[in-house]
Design a protein around this motif. Structure first.
Motif, PDB file in Angstrom:
ATOM      1  N   ALA A  97       2.505   8.544  -1.066  1.00 16.77           N
ATOM      2  CA  ALA A  97       2.025   7.614  -2.094  1.00 16.77           C
ATOM      3  C   ALA A  97       0.711   6.990  -1.629  1.00 16.77           C
ATOM      4  CB  ALA A  97       3.054   6.517  -2.351  1.00 16.77           C
ATOM      5  N   MET A  98      -0.305   7.108  -2.458  1.00 11.94           N
ATOM      6  CA  MET A  98      -1.618   6.532  -2.186  1.00 11.94           C
ATOM      7  C   MET A  98      -1.889   5.434  -3.213  1.00 11.94           C
ATOM      8  SD  MET A  98      -2.635   8.142   0.432  1.00 11.94           S
ATOM      9  CE  MET A  98      -1.613   9.353   1.294  1.00 11.94           C
ATOM     10  N   GLY A  99      -2.239   4.241  -2.728  1.00 15.69           N
ATOM     11  CA  GLY A  99      -2.295   3.088  -3.615  1.00 15.69           C
ATOM     12  C   GLY A  99      -3.687   2.643  -4.013  1.00 15.69           C
ATOM     13  N   HIS A 100      -3.702   1.645  -4.840  1.00 12.34           N
ATOM     14  CA  HIS A 100      -4.913   1.005  -5.364  1.00 12.34           C
ATOM     15  C   HIS A 100      -5.905   0.712  -4.236  1.00 12.34           C
ATOM     16  CE1 HIS A 100      -7.312  -2.469  -6.744  1.00 12.34           C
ATOM     17  NE2 HIS A 100      -7.113  -1.997  -7.973  1.00 12.34           N
ATOM     18  N   GLU A 101      -7.194   0.904  -4.514  1.00  9.07           N
ATOM     19  CA  GLU A 101      -8.222   0.762  -3.489  1.00  9.07           C
ATOM     20  C   GLU A 101      -8.204  -0.597  -2.796  1.00  9.07           C
ATOM     21  OE1 GLU A 101      -9.713   4.030  -6.180  1.00  9.07           O
ATOM     22  OE2 GLU A 101      -8.627   2.155  -6.438  1.00  9.07           O
TER      23      GLU A 101
END
Length: 258
Positions: free
Chosen positions: A208-212
């Motif tokens: 999971a890669m999240g909001h900057e």
């Protein structure tokens, strides 16, 4: 055999108006059910994956020299006056050709496959770069949660460089669908969890890669089976999400069976 050719010289033509909207409105493809691929690189990438365009579009000056293999797969061929092609183009230097592909909504996540989850990743360049890393490192699926940049927007397509066509893409879904992935979900942190190089990573898995700015949200973090961090011995937390994704996906690829 090349399909019948339709020349267009009027900017008020309905087809031209549709193309212009697809090129300049990042979510127009969802309403129109078609995706605009501008430029020979994206078009060739689509053909290489066995996709067939509904319409092939060529600039008038390029049409006489366009390779036959770019013309033949399309059900219909349109030749636009150069000024019209430049008008609809979303590029600083307009390409000379493009394809219209049919787009079908309603994709559902595939269970049991290596997946990248995008949790409100908003920069189109980051999203496209992550798609490229996913395709390069053997991840078959990308699930984009609501709030993530539109996967088939022009900016994401250009940043993806053709990666779209080798991935199963799901977008605009809630975090609740992640339970259906049936693989361990991993999240990253700059300050929590074991260092990635000291962690035995499962395969297949979902990263999971999240909001900057905010990272992964609570709903996704609550579903995580593993939390890892990327060491930054330089002392600065300077990795952007696309760089972090490349590191994580490569680390997982090293554990995948050959």
């Amino acid at each position: 055999m090349t399909s019948p050719v339709t020349p267009i010289h009027s900017r008020d033509n309905a087809f031209v108006k549709e193309l212009r909207k697809l090129s300049h409105d990042s979510t127009a493809y969802r309403k129109q059910g078609q995706v605009w691929l501008e430029g020979d690189h994206l078009c060739r990438a689509a053909l290489a994956r066995g996709l067939r365009p509904a319409v092939a579009v060529f600039a008038e000056s390029f049409w006489p020299q366009a390779p036959e293999e770019w013309k033949q797969p399309a059900a219909k061929v349109v030749v636009l006056a150069d000024a019209l092609f430049a008008d609809i183009s979303g590029l600083e230097s307009p390409a000379r050709m493009g394809y219209l592909l049919e787009w079908l909504p309603g994709q559902v996540p595939l269970p049991g496959v290596a997946t990248v989850v995008l949790d409100r990743v908003q920069d189109a360049g980051n999203v496209g770069s992550i798609l490229r890393s996913a395709a390069a490192f053997g991840f078959l699926q990308v699930v984009a949660l609501k709030g993530t940049a539109a996967l088939w927007s022009q900016k994401v397509l250009r940043a993806g460089m053709g990666a779209h066509f080798g991935l199963h893409l799901v977008e605009s879904v809630d975090a609740s669908v992640l339970e259906a992935l049936q693989v361990p979900l991993i999240v990253t942190s700059s300050h929590q969890g074991a260092l990635i190089q000291h962690t035995q990573l499962p395969w297949p898995c979902a990263w999971a890669m999240g909001h900057e700015g905010q990272g992964v949200g609570p709903a996704v973090e609550a579903l995580a089976k593993l939390q890892v961090r990327i060491g930054q011995p330089g002392g600065e937390e300077s990795l952007n999400v696309a760089a972090a994704a490349a590191i994580c996906l490569h680390a997982s690829a090293l554990t995948a069976p050959v």
